[in-house]
Scaffold this motif. Structure first.
Motif, PDB file in Angstrom:
ATOM      1  N   GLY A 116       0.811  -1.207   0.000  1.00 61.66           N
ATOM      2  CA  GLY A 116       0.000   0.000   0.000  1.00 61.66           C
ATOM      3  C   GLY A 116       0.845   1.256   0.000  1.00 61.66           C
ATOM      4  O   GLY A 116       2.037   1.231   0.265  1.00 61.66           O
ATOM      5  N   ARG A 117       0.190   2.357  -0.341  1.00 59.35           N
ATOM      6  CA  ARG A 117       0.866   3.654  -0.408  1.00 59.35           C
ATOM      7  C   ARG A 117       0.691   4.420   0.895  1.00 59.35           C
ATOM      8  O   ARG A 117      -0.320   4.284   1.570  1.00 59.35           O
ATOM      9  N   LEU A 118       1.672   5.229   1.202  1.00 63.19           N
ATOM     10  CA  LEU A 118       1.566   6.144   2.339  1.00 63.19           C
ATOM     11  C   LEU A 118       0.725   7.333   1.873  1.00 63.19           C
ATOM     12  O   LEU A 118       1.000   7.913   0.812  1.00 63.19           O
ATOM     13  N   GLU A 119      -0.305   7.678   2.645  1.00 66.84           N
ATOM     14  CA  GLU A 119      -1.230   8.732   2.229  1.00 66.84           C
ATOM     15  C   GLU A 119      -1.525   9.691   3.372  1.00 66.84           C
ATOM     16  O   GLU A 119      -1.548   9.295   4.538  1.00 66.84           O
ATOM     17  N   PHE A 120      -1.803  10.940   2.995  1.00 64.54           N
ATOM     18  CA  PHE A 120      -2.312  11.908   3.953  1.00 64.54           C
ATOM     19  C   PHE A 120      -3.779  11.562   4.199  1.00 64.54           C
ATOM     20  O   PHE A 120      -4.493  11.187   3.279  1.00 64.54           O
ATOM     21  N   THR A 121      -4.220  11.685   5.434  1.00 69.41           N
ATOM     22  CA  THR A 121      -5.619  11.415   5.755  1.00 69.41           C
ATOM     23  C   THR A 121      -6.363  12.747   5.891  1.00 69.41           C
ATOM     24  O   THR A 121      -5.789  13.808   5.621  1.00 69.41           O
ATOM     25  N   LEU A 167      -2.184   1.947   4.155  1.00 70.88           N
ATOM     26  CA  LEU A 167      -3.170   0.873   4.195  1.00 70.88           C
ATOM     27  C   LEU A 167      -2.805  -0.167   3.146  1.00 70.88           C
ATOM     28  O   LEU A 167      -2.426   0.181   2.029  1.00 70.88           O
ATOM     29  N   ASP A 168      -2.944  -1.457   3.496  1.00 76.84           N
ATOM     30  CA  ASP A 168      -2.695  -2.481   2.487  1.00 76.84           C
ATOM     31  C   ASP A 168      -3.954  -2.655   1.632  1.00 76.84           C
ATOM     32  O   ASP A 168      -4.967  -1.967   1.833  1.00 76.84           O
ATOM     33  N   LEU A 169      -3.921  -3.566   0.685  1.00 77.92           N
ATOM     34  CA  LEU A 169      -5.033  -3.734  -0.246  1.00 77.92           C
ATOM     35  C   LEU A 169      -6.307  -4.240   0.426  1.00 77.92           C
ATOM     36  O   LEU A 169      -7.399  -4.111  -0.123  1.00 77.92           O
ATOM     37  N   THR A 170      -6.194  -4.802   1.618  1.00 80.73           N
ATOM     38  CA  THR A 170      -7.375  -5.272   2.339  1.00 80.73           C
ATOM     39  C   THR A 170      -7.943  -4.193   3.258  1.00 80.73           C
ATOM     40  O   THR A 170      -8.969  -4.410   3.889  1.00 80.73           O
TER      41      THR A 170
END
Length: 186
Positions: A58-63, A77-80
């Protein structure tokens, strides 16, 4: 009428010699109306320090950050949909950190206020049963200097070597020395 977030764009060139992570990242950052430039740039720094070498987990993302109190500032977050890495800023209480610890594979916290030593003295003993938690302190003068880098459109060079972070733009340079208050257990 509610105020809307201000959108910032950043082109981040990262050369992390410590973790062998290299790459160019186009970031879109929504700055909450109540968020300071210092806090927003600390989110960018946390991104640079934690971006994974690849997107396999998964990618690191801003929330939504300040807009959603139950979310961290960044996460991977991973794909699940499982939280691989939870990244927060500031000085949260131990309940928030332990909740994050239960939800995520890793938890990182970046503190940057002058009051961090007092906060840490009061919370450190409560976090002994959080082996996946890493806590870092950025000196307040360094985080305040980082705030000066904030522009609506940014191009940042980030080099990380021997635990030191070197940031530069066409007109500014800054060296940041993150200090580990607590290491995560391997």
């Amino acid at each position: 009428m509610a105020l809307k977030a201000t959108i910032y764009k950043a082109l981040l060139n990262i050369a992390d010699m410590d973790r062998h992570v290299y790459g160019e990242h186009n970031l879109t950052i929504a700055k909450h109306p109540s968020e300071t430039d210092e806090r927003m740039m600390m989110r960018v720094l946390a991104y640079a320090l934690n971006v994974p070498a690849d997107d396999l987990r998964g990618r690191l993302e801003f929330t939504r950050g300040l807009s959603e109190v139950d979310d961290p500032d960044l996460w991977q977050l991973d794909l699940t949909g499982e939280v691989v890495h939870w990244i927060d800023l500031g000085q949260p209480d131990e309940r928030r950190l332990m909740k994050a610890h239960g939800r995520a594979g890793r938890v990182s916290l970046y503190c940057y206020a002058a009051s961090t030593p007092v906060w840490w003295a009061g919370i450190e003993s409560k976090l002994t049963r959080a082996p996946k938690l890493a806590v870092w302190q950025i000196a307040p003068e360094e985080s305040q200097a980082l705030a000066a880098f904030a522009e609506r459109s940014m191009q940042l060079q980030v080099s990380i070597q021997d635990g030191h972070v070197y940031l530069s733009t066409a007109s500014r340079q800054l060296e940041i020395h993150p200090r580990a208050l607590k290491h995560a257990e391997a």
